[in-house]
Design an enzyme around this catalytic site. Structure first.
Site, PDB file in Angstrom:
ATOM      1  N   TYR A  95      -3.300   6.587  -1.418  1.00 43.20           N
ATOM      2  CA  TYR A  95      -4.015   5.299  -1.426  1.00 43.20           C
ATOM      3  C   TYR A  95      -4.148   4.614  -2.794  1.00 43.20           C
ATOM      4  O   TYR A  95      -3.919   3.411  -2.898  1.00 43.20           O
ATOM      5  CB  TYR A  95      -5.410   5.449  -0.816  1.00 43.20           C
ATOM      6  N   GLU A 136      -1.444  -9.947  -6.281  1.00 42.59           N
ATOM      7  CA  GLU A 136      -1.372 -10.640  -7.575  1.00 42.59           C
ATOM      8  C   GLU A 136      -0.460  -9.895  -8.541  1.00 42.59           C
ATOM      9  O   GLU A 136       0.287 -10.508  -9.307  1.00 42.59           O
ATOM     10  CB  GLU A 136      -2.780 -10.750  -8.176  1.00 42.59           C
ATOM     11  N   GLU A 193       0.837  -1.209   0.000  1.00 41.62           N
ATOM     12  CA  GLU A 193       0.000   0.000   0.000  1.00 41.62           C
ATOM     13  C   GLU A 193       0.870   1.258   0.000  1.00 41.62           C
ATOM     14  O   GLU A 193       2.101   1.185   0.068  1.00 41.62           O
ATOM     15  CB  GLU A 193      -0.957  -0.059   1.189  1.00 41.62           C
TER      16      GLU A 193
HETATM   17  N1  THU Z   1      -5.936  -6.841  -2.218  1.00 43.83           N
HETATM   18  C1  THU Z   1      -5.049  -7.663  -2.860  1.00 43.83           C
HETATM   19  O1  THU Z   1      -3.825  -7.487  -2.738  1.00 43.83           O
HETATM   20  N2  THU Z   1      -5.549  -8.662  -3.609  1.00 43.83           N
HETATM   21  C2  THU Z   1      -6.862  -9.003  -3.696  1.00 43.83           C
HETATM   22  O2  THU Z   1      -7.190  -9.975  -4.366  1.00 43.83           O
HETATM   23  C3  THU Z   1      -7.869  -8.190  -3.006  1.00 43.83           C
HETATM   24  C4  THU Z   1      -7.363  -6.957  -2.355  1.00 43.83           C
HETATM   25  C5  THU Z   1      -5.400  -5.772  -1.361  1.00 43.83           C
HETATM   26  C6  THU Z   1      -5.489  -4.374  -1.902  1.00 43.83           C
HETATM   27  C7  THU Z   1      -5.431  -3.558  -0.615  1.00 43.83           C
HETATM   28  O3  THU Z   1      -4.071  -3.377  -0.260  1.00 43.83           O
HETATM   29  C8  THU Z   1      -6.082  -4.441   0.425  1.00 43.83           C
HETATM   30  O4  THU Z   1      -6.092  -5.763  -0.143  1.00 43.83           O
HETATM   31  C9  THU Z   1      -7.507  -4.046   0.782  1.00 43.83           C
HETATM   32  O5  THU Z   1      -8.293  -3.947  -0.340  1.00 43.83           O
END
Ligand code: THU
Length: 136
Positions: free
Chosen positions: A52, A59, A48
């Site tokens: 934001y 993935e 992150e």
């Molecule tokens: N997130 C992922 O890394 N992969 C997913 O398949 C769903 C969401 C992350 C993005 C963000 O850092 C956090 O999960 C909350 O959405």
């Protein structure tokens, strides 16, 4: 088909990557692991950012690792996250996976307890647009 030993290795790699996630804003850590055409496993985690929208999904990190490692095809991908709900790839990541996967490529969804669900790419992204849809 993905062998049990490959699934175990994918799960372990994704779980280890989840442990490295940088998610100070959402507090929702995600790990991913790709079994690539070369038989190697490429991990990724969400990263992150204080700005934001600039944050990256697990993935996307695993795909970057795979490409940097020289592989170009996903044999299977596993995503792991916490909570009661399935942590299925977001829409953008379904398209990212699409670039390097076949319609039947398995997308495995796991929680801390193990694999919870198994989809094909075509189930998560039907009638998708890929490299062959571009004019020659
Ligand atoms: N997130 C992922 O890394 N992969 C997913 O398949 C769903 C969401 C992350 C993005 C963000 O850092 C956090 O999960 C909350 O959405």
């Amino acid at each position: 088909m993905t062998a049990d030993t490959e699934l175990d290795a994918l799960f372990a790699a994704a779980q280890a990557a989840q442990g490295q996630a940088y998610a100070p804003y959402s507090r929702f850590t995600v790990g991913a692991a790709i079994l690539a055409e070369d038989g190697r496993i490429y991990p990724g985690c969400n990263v992150e950012n204080a700005a934001y929208p600039v944050g990256a999904c697990a993935e996307a990190g695993a795909i970057s690792a795979m490409v940097a490692g020289g592989a170009r095809a996903i044999r299977a991908i596993l995503v792991i996250g916490d909570g009661a709900e399935l942590v299925t790839p977001c829409g953008a990541c379904r398209q990212r996976i699409r670039e390097f996967a076949a319609p039947e490529t398995p997308i495995l969804i796991a929680g801390p307890d193990g694999i919870r669900a198994r989809f094909s790419l075509a189930e998560l992204l039907p009638a998708s647009f890929g490299p062959a849809n571009l004019p020659k």
